[in-house]
Enzyme design. Structure first.
Site, PDB file in Angstrom:
ATOM      1  N   ASP A  85     -11.422   2.796   4.351  1.00 44.87           N
ATOM      2  CA  ASP A  85     -11.651   1.350   4.285  1.00 44.87           C
ATOM      3  C   ASP A  85     -13.150   1.013   4.270  1.00 44.87           C
ATOM      4  O   ASP A  85     -13.536  -0.111   3.962  1.00 44.87           O
ATOM      5  CB  ASP A  85     -11.027   0.681   5.524  1.00 44.87           C
ATOM      6  CG  ASP A  85      -9.986  -0.350   5.159  1.00 44.87           C
ATOM      7  OD1 ASP A  85      -9.910  -0.727   3.978  1.00 44.87           O
ATOM      8  OD2 ASP A  85      -9.254  -0.776   6.070  1.00 44.87           O
ATOM      9  N   GLN A 141      -5.207  -1.882   9.813  1.00 49.77           N
ATOM     10  CA  GLN A 141      -5.005  -3.162   9.127  1.00 49.77           C
ATOM     11  C   GLN A 141      -5.584  -4.319   9.957  1.00 49.77           C
ATOM     12  O   GLN A 141      -5.319  -4.422  11.155  1.00 49.77           O
ATOM     13  CB  GLN A 141      -3.496  -3.381   8.884  1.00 49.77           C
ATOM     14  CG  GLN A 141      -3.161  -4.615   8.084  1.00 49.77           C
ATOM     15  CD  GLN A 141      -3.695  -4.591   6.647  1.00 49.77           C
ATOM     16  OE1 GLN A 141      -3.738  -3.547   6.001  1.00 49.77           O
ATOM     17  NE2 GLN A 141      -4.133  -5.732   6.159  1.00 49.77           N
ATOM     18  N   LYS A 148       0.845  -1.206   0.000  1.00 47.93           N
ATOM     19  CA  LYS A 148       0.000   0.000   0.000  1.00 47.93           C
ATOM     20  C   LYS A 148       0.872   1.245   0.000  1.00 47.93           C
ATOM     21  O   LYS A 148       0.610   2.204  -0.733  1.00 47.93           O
ATOM     22  CB  LYS A 148      -0.924   0.000   1.232  1.00 47.93           C
ATOM     23  CG  LYS A 148      -2.065  -0.993   1.121  1.00 47.93           C
ATOM     24  CD  LYS A 148      -2.791  -1.163   2.447  1.00 47.93           C
ATOM     25  CE  LYS A 148      -3.782  -2.313   2.362  1.00 47.93           C
ATOM     26  NZ  LYS A 148      -4.321  -2.732   3.654  1.00 47.93           N
TER      27      LYS A 148
END
Ligand code: GUN
Length: 308
Positions: free
Chosen positions: A121, A98, A54
């Site tokens: 997200d 994450q 990322k």
């Protein structure tokens, strides 16, 4: 029939090129560089790889990326404090926590703590609620990537039967909702569903996110279906590799080189014989997830400045 292999990398590159232009424009017109902060708790090996991928992708297209590494034994409160700091930080447009988190951490509390305006997200309950209601929101990146693949490949959804195998909050549930919004008739099934192959083989479109290496074989697939494989599994047990893939030289060579072979939830070689198109692993959905994250970060940067 031999299925067409969908090139996720190529579609992801198109998205990244569009995002790069958007980032350049934002910089030229408003002097703003979008920023993404990624929070990693602990040292989950696959997560470390994702985080690096990322960060590299951000760098490539001009998004500032920061990674906050938090010690594995930290408490939920300590992580919360970091998230709150990122919420207040004007340089941070997008925040990503994450997953998976260590088991002692309260995942729900952390995801709720992210400012919904920075929730790139799409895991905040506000984002998920808006998604369910069909309102504008940050769409979770993997489901958004799946929908983009289907759109770019010109796969009809209206009136079609779509089957979602897997019911996670990250992939299964949001993908099913998005497919329904595109007028597909959607079935969600999972590991406890009785007679899975009968259910999955009803799908004109079959999306698989069940987390079991190469589980989906030809009897799960309707002839001519489009199969989207979300699975990413590292298989390191040689006996298991041989059980699934026989003496496939490519699998054995990959195992010898890396100590594992990367396998989707779909047995590509077998499903290829019945499906009309499928996404490979690697090179299918994975690159799209990152591309959609970059896109969401650009959108967040624009929205926070009242520009789009
Ligand atoms: N772990 C696996 N997929 C994802 C994702 O899309 N976002 C985050 N934050 N964690 C993940």
């Amino acid at each position: 029939m031999t299925a067409r292999i969908i090139d996720g990398r190529k579609i992801a590159q198109q998205i990244k090129d569009e995002v790069r232009l958007g980032v350049e424009k934002l910089r030229a017109t408003a002097g703003i560089q979008p920023g993404l902060a990624t929070v990693l708790v602990g040292d989950h090996p696959a997560s470390q790889v994702y985080i690096r991928m990322k960060a590299r992708a951000c760098e490539e297209i001009g998004i500032r990326s920061t990674t906050i590494l938090i010690e594995k034994n930290s408490s939920t409160e300590e992580v919360l404090r970091q998230i709150e700091q990122l919420n207040r930080d004007d340089q941070t447009d997008g925040i990503l926590v994450q997953l998976p988190l260590p088991s002692h951490i309260d995942e729900g509390l952390l995801l709720q703590a992210v400012d919904p305006q920075k929730d790139v997200d799409g895991f905040h309950p506000v984002s998920l609620g808006n998604l369910l209601a069909g309102r504008e929101c940050f769409v979770p990146c993997t489901p958004a990537g799946i929908m983009e693949i289907l759109k770019k490949e010109g796969i009809p959804l209206k009136g079609k039967r779509a089957v979602m195998l897997g019911r996670s909050n990250i992939v299964g549930k949001p993908t099913a909702i998005l497919l329904m919004h595109q007028h597909a008739t959607v079935t969600i099934c999972h590991s406890r569903t009785e007679n899975l192959p009968r259910v999955t083989s009803e799908g004109d479109i079959l999306v698989v996110a069940i987390g079991r290496p190469a589980m989906v074989t030809e009897e799960f697939v309707k002839p001519g279906a489009v199969v989207i494989d979300v699975g990413v599994n590292r298989l390191s047990d040689l006996a298991e590799i041989k059980r699934i893939f026989g003496d496939d030289p490519l699998r054995l060579a990959e195992h010898q080189k890396k100590g594992y072979t990367l396998v989707g939830d779909v047995h590509q070689a077998r499903v290829q014989e019945v499906a009309s198109a499928l996404t490979p692993v690697p090179g299918g959905v994975g690159p799209m997830t990152i591309a959609m994250l970059l896109k969401n970060t650009l959108i967040a940067a624009r929205r926070r400045r009242g520009d789009g």
